[in-house]
Scaffold this motif. Sequence first.
Motif, PDB file in Angstrom:
ATOM      1  N   ILE A   1       0.908  -3.665 -12.891  1.00 11.41           N
ATOM      2  CA  ILE A   1       0.816  -4.967 -12.230  1.00 11.41           C
ATOM      3  C   ILE A   1       2.031  -5.189 -11.335  1.00 11.41           C
ATOM      4  O   ILE A   1       1.911  -5.645 -10.194  1.00 11.41           O
ATOM      5  CB  ILE A   1       0.698  -6.091 -13.279  1.00 11.41           C
ATOM      6  CG1 ILE A   1      -0.646  -5.984 -14.005  1.00 11.41           C
ATOM      7  CG2 ILE A   1       0.822  -7.461 -12.628  1.00 11.41           C
ATOM      8  CD1 ILE A   1      -0.786  -6.927 -15.170  1.00 11.41           C
ATOM      9  N   ILE A   2       3.238  -4.857 -11.839  1.00 10.27           N
ATOM     10  CA  ILE A   2       4.450  -5.015 -11.032  1.00 10.27           C
ATOM     11  C   ILE A   2       4.378  -4.132  -9.796  1.00 10.27           C
ATOM     12  O   ILE A   2       4.684  -4.556  -8.680  1.00 10.27           O
ATOM     13  CB  ILE A   2       5.707  -4.679 -11.874  1.00 10.27           C
ATOM     14  CG1 ILE A   2       5.881  -5.734 -12.987  1.00 10.27           C
ATOM     15  CG2 ILE A   2       6.950  -4.604 -11.002  1.00 10.27           C
ATOM     16  CD1 ILE A   2       7.004  -5.421 -13.949  1.00 10.27           C
ATOM     17  N   ASN A   3       3.950  -2.892  -9.994  1.00  7.80           N
ATOM     18  CA  ASN A   3       3.847  -1.959  -8.875  1.00  7.80           C
ATOM     19  C   ASN A   3       2.859  -2.457  -7.828  1.00  7.80           C
ATOM     20  O   ASN A   3       3.091  -2.376  -6.625  1.00  7.80           O
ATOM     21  CB  ASN A   3       3.429  -0.579  -9.389  1.00  7.80           C
ATOM     22  CG  ASN A   3       3.812   0.529  -8.427  1.00  7.80           C
ATOM     23  OD1 ASN A   3       4.622   0.321  -7.525  1.00  7.80           O
ATOM     24  ND2 ASN A   3       3.228   1.688  -8.612  1.00  7.80           N
ATOM     25  N   ASP A   4       1.734  -3.014  -8.308  1.00  7.12           N
ATOM     26  CA  ASP A   4       0.728  -3.532  -7.380  1.00  7.12           C
ATOM     27  C   ASP A   4       1.229  -4.782  -6.656  1.00  7.12           C
ATOM     28  O   ASP A   4       0.798  -5.084  -5.534  1.00  7.12           O
ATOM     29  CB  ASP A   4      -0.566  -3.875  -8.132  1.00  7.12           C
ATOM     30  CG  ASP A   4      -1.288  -2.628  -8.622  1.00  7.12           C
ATOM     31  OD1 ASP A   4      -0.963  -1.531  -8.117  1.00  7.12           O
ATOM     32  OD2 ASP A   4      -2.149  -2.760  -9.506  1.00  7.12           O
ATOM     33  N   THR A   5       2.127  -5.529  -7.301  1.00  9.11           N
ATOM     34  CA  THR A   5       2.632  -6.768  -6.718  1.00  9.11           C
ATOM     35  C   THR A   5       3.615  -6.501  -5.590  1.00  9.11           C
ATOM     36  O   THR A   5       3.680  -7.241  -4.601  1.00  9.11           O
ATOM     37  CB  THR A   5       3.304  -7.626  -7.811  1.00  9.11           C
ATOM     38  OG1 THR A   5       2.351  -7.898  -8.842  1.00  9.11           O
ATOM     39  CG2 THR A   5       3.804  -8.948  -7.249  1.00  9.11           C
ATOM     40  N   LEU A   6       4.399  -5.425  -5.715  1.00  4.31           N
ATOM     41  CA  LEU A   6       5.410  -5.103  -4.697  1.00  4.31           C
ATOM     42  C   LEU A   6       4.767  -4.474  -3.471  1.00  4.31           C
ATOM     43  O   LEU A   6       3.823  -3.693  -3.586  1.00  4.31           O
ATOM     44  CB  LEU A   6       6.451  -4.141  -5.279  1.00  4.31           C
ATOM     45  CG  LEU A   6       7.186  -4.599  -6.552  1.00  4.31           C
ATOM     46  CD1 LEU A   6       8.169  -3.529  -7.002  1.00  4.31           C
ATOM     47  CD2 LEU A   6       7.897  -5.919  -6.320  1.00  4.31           C
ATOM     48  N   ASP A   7       5.317  -4.811  -2.302  1.00  6.98           N
ATOM     49  CA  ASP A   7       4.840  -4.141  -1.090  1.00  6.98           C
ATOM     50  C   ASP A   7       5.557  -2.801  -0.960  1.00  6.98           C
ATOM     51  O   ASP A   7       6.523  -2.523  -1.687  1.00  6.98           O
ATOM     52  CB  ASP A   7       5.042  -5.025   0.151  1.00  6.98           C
ATOM     53  CG  ASP A   7       6.509  -5.371   0.403  1.00  6.98           C
ATOM     54  OD1 ASP A   7       7.381  -4.500   0.201  1.00  6.98           O
ATOM     55  OD2 ASP A   7       6.781  -6.509   0.815  1.00  6.98           O
ATOM     56  N   PRO A   8       5.126  -1.907  -0.042  1.00  6.36           N
ATOM     57  CA  PRO A   8       5.737  -0.569   0.059  1.00  6.36           C
ATOM     58  C   PRO A   8       7.241  -0.585   0.260  1.00  6.36           C
ATOM     59  O   PRO A   8       7.962   0.240  -0.306  1.00  6.36           O
ATOM     60  CB  PRO A   8       5.013   0.035   1.266  1.00  6.36           C
ATOM     61  CG  PRO A   8       3.683  -0.645   1.282  1.00  6.36           C
ATOM     62  CD  PRO A   8       3.954  -2.047   0.836  1.00  6.36           C
ATOM     63  N   THR A   9       7.733  -1.523   1.064  1.00  4.85           N
ATOM     64  CA  THR A   9       9.179  -1.600   1.320  1.00  4.85           C
ATOM     65  C   THR A   9       9.925  -1.949   0.033  1.00  4.85           C
ATOM     66  O   THR A   9      10.970  -1.352  -0.273  1.00  4.85           O
ATOM     67  CB  THR A   9       9.475  -2.652   2.396  1.00  4.85           C
ATOM     68  OG1 THR A   9       8.804  -2.290   3.601  1.00  4.85           O
ATOM     69  CG2 THR A   9      10.983  -2.750   2.662  1.00  4.85           C
ATOM     70  N   GLN A  10       9.385  -2.905  -0.724  1.00  2.00           N
ATOM     71  CA  GLN A  10      10.037  -3.296  -1.974  1.00  2.00           C
ATOM     72  C   GLN A  10      10.032  -2.167  -2.987  1.00  2.00           C
ATOM     73  O   GLN A  10      11.027  -1.946  -3.692  1.00  2.00           O
ATOM     74  CB  GLN A  10       9.347  -4.537  -2.544  1.00  2.00           C
ATOM     75  CG  GLN A  10       9.566  -5.802  -1.718  1.00  2.00           C
ATOM     76  CD  GLN A  10       8.697  -6.946  -2.181  1.00  2.00           C
ATOM     77  OE1 GLN A  10       7.553  -6.742  -2.586  1.00  2.00           O
ATOM     78  NE2 GLN A  10       9.236  -8.155  -2.120  1.00  2.00           N
ATOM     79  N   ARG A  11       8.922  -1.417  -3.053  1.00  2.00           N
ATOM     80  CA  ARG A  11       8.872  -0.287  -3.985  1.00  2.00           C
ATOM     81  C   ARG A  11       9.881   0.787  -3.594  1.00  2.00           C
ATOM     82  O   ARG A  11      10.548   1.377  -4.442  1.00  2.00           O
ATOM     83  CB  ARG A  11       7.458   0.294  -4.019  1.00  2.00           C
ATOM     84  CG  ARG A  11       6.450  -0.576  -4.747  1.00  2.00           C
ATOM     85  CD  ARG A  11       5.196   0.206  -5.105  1.00  2.00           C
ATOM     86  NE  ARG A  11       4.459   0.634  -3.914  1.00  2.00           N
ATOM     87  CZ  ARG A  11       3.512  -0.081  -3.333  1.00  2.00           C
ATOM     88  NH1 ARG A  11       3.200  -1.277  -3.815  1.00  2.00           N
ATOM     89  NH2 ARG A  11       2.878   0.379  -2.277  1.00  2.00           N
ATOM     90  N   THR A  12       9.990   1.052  -2.294  1.00  2.00           N
ATOM     91  CA  THR A  12      10.951   2.044  -1.816  1.00  2.00           C
ATOM     92  C   THR A  12      12.378   1.615  -2.124  1.00  2.00           C
ATOM     93  O   THR A  12      13.205   2.413  -2.586  1.00  2.00           O
ATOM     94  CB  THR A  12      10.780   2.269  -0.303  1.00  2.00           C
ATOM     95  OG1 THR A  12       9.454   2.728  -0.039  1.00  2.00           O
ATOM     96  CG2 THR A  12      11.782   3.303   0.208  1.00  2.00           C
ATOM     97  N   ASN A  13      12.694   0.336  -1.855  1.00  2.00           N
ATOM     98  CA  ASN A  13      14.041  -0.174  -2.130  1.00  2.00           C
ATOM     99  C   ASN A  13      14.370  -0.084  -3.618  1.00  2.00           C
ATOM    100  O   ASN A  13      15.487   0.276  -3.997  1.00  2.00           O
ATOM    101  CB  ASN A  13      14.166  -1.622  -1.659  1.00  2.00           C
ATOM    102  CG  ASN A  13      14.209  -1.736  -0.149  1.00  2.00           C
ATOM    103  OD1 ASN A  13      14.533  -0.757   0.547  1.00  2.00           O
ATOM    104  ND2 ASN A  13      13.888  -2.908   0.378  1.00  2.00           N
ATOM    105  N   LEU A  14      13.399  -0.407  -4.466  1.00  2.00           N
ATOM    106  CA  LEU A  14      13.625  -0.331  -5.904  1.00  2.00           C
ATOM    107  C   LEU A  14      13.914   1.101  -6.328  1.00  2.00           C
ATOM    108  O   LEU A  14      14.820   1.362  -7.137  1.00  2.00           O
ATOM    109  CB  LEU A  14      12.404  -0.867  -6.651  1.00  2.00           C
ATOM    110  CG  LEU A  14      12.496  -0.903  -8.183  1.00  2.00           C
ATOM    111  CD1 LEU A  14      13.711  -1.696  -8.647  1.00  2.00           C
ATOM    112  CD2 LEU A  14      11.223  -1.488  -8.774  1.00  2.00           C
ATOM    113  N   SER A  15      13.189   2.053  -5.755  1.00  2.00           N
ATOM    114  CA  SER A  15      13.406   3.458  -6.089  1.00  2.00           C
ATOM    115  C   SER A  15      14.784   3.924  -5.642  1.00  2.00           C
ATOM    116  O   SER A  15      15.486   4.619  -6.375  1.00  2.00           O
ATOM    117  CB  SER A  15      12.313   4.307  -5.424  1.00  2.00           C
ATOM    118  OG  SER A  15      12.458   5.656  -5.777  1.00  2.00           O
TER     119      SER A  15
END
Length: 498
Positions: A192-206
């Motif tokens: 759910i968290i992964n689906d909530t984040l947009d691609p930029t946010q997921r990349t920044n988190l990584s």
Amino acid sequence: MIIKKVKILNFKSLRDFEIEFNNDINIIVGNNESGKSTILEAINLALNGQLNGRQAINEISPYIFNLEIVNEFKADLVAGNTPLPPSILIELYFTSEDPKLASFKGTDNSEKSNELGIVASIEFDERFNDEYLSYIENPAQVKNIPTEYFKFNWHSFSGASLTKRGIPITTTLIDASTIRLQYGTDYYIQKIINDTLDPTQRTNLSLIYRGLKESFSSEEAIQEINDVLSDTSANLNEKALSVSIDVSQKHSWETHLTAYLDEIPFNYLGKGEQNILKILLALERQVEDSNIILLEEPENHLSYSTMSKLIKRVHEKCEGKQLILTSHNTFILNKLGLEKVILIANGTQTNLSALSEETQNYFRKLPGFDTLRLVIAEKPILVEGPSDELIVQKAYMMQNEGKLPIEDGWDIITVRGLSFKRFLDISILLGKQVVVVTDNDGNYAKNITGKYQDYLVHDFINICADTNNDYPTLEPQIVNDNTLENINIILGKEFESK
């Protein structure tokens, strides 16, 4: 677009089953193993091509087939016949004016009717015919259906093959009861968290997580440890040995970061808190773009007040969508509307909307769980009050070596005398055997014969009342029908007279 009807053949507990749905809210209730969850699984399989969260072809197992059909298949083999293995069939019939579904219309369904719909089947793959014949050469050794020779077939009523992308219907299955943990992470929450984040946010988190791991090696204490390890390894080869955190995985944060609620790790929260958080997150993120919402027993682990808030939120978020949920909870029934209830019993569907408006209104106001007890009870006995319940229970125990009635499937339900007819209305609707133990209140002809004349025509309804008007209630009836010695034994007393 909505599902108006589902037909299920040979899937788990459902041998040959058909259910029709309301356009908006549908509350499926029934006893354990009645097939409530199986209905949701079947719908999800037909719309998403998935079982247990994986592609259906990877989840085909002998144990998803109806047990009766499996036993018939094996008996047919032992009898010397060569039957084809049974198939699982699921058909969804739609009502829609969406032009995107026009290509789903056709007659390739079990009814051969020109409808909009989808067929999902798990069936024998004839390419393995030789292997199958070899497998059944010795019928006595065939213990189950050889699903290794099966395929998953998915097509519209027009006969066109389907893929998930080709279905213009979005469905969300929410089942928060199963929590799968690995490395402290709940994959349901992380998805759910992964689906909530947009691609930029997921990349920044990584990137941030990678930076944290790399900084680990820069700590002075870690460098000192690695110096010692390097000196030790130098005695073995020329390469330096050190410890660090693995940074080789691109998205390792998904398996190493965990969710917190008020600074408490998600996995340390109570089950109720976990479940409601999962459901609310799924509602916020996934329901928005979904046409059909499937919700599995949302009441699990929840208190009355928390459940009230959750059901209100579910109702708000699913407005304008088709909601199909399973439940054992009377509060949910009353909150979302008794006329939306679909009872599942003995492989058949019964809608409470078929009850009279008077009976529906009565149960809307009924507190507690009595709305469902008659439905779920194997053999219900209706009594007028707590004292009657105790007397019937005691009499049963004395006749059955101390066993409680419920141990033999008899559920004694206390209802007010004016409510008997409302419960009997449900009994007639279900065709369920029921016993009523009631008072004659001094006039058997009026209060029993007259009052219940429309119900006594059904052989599965038994009204038990004393015909002697001199004994209007159960207590004096018992005194009249028993010796003083028996009364003392029953009550555990030493009365000297009646």
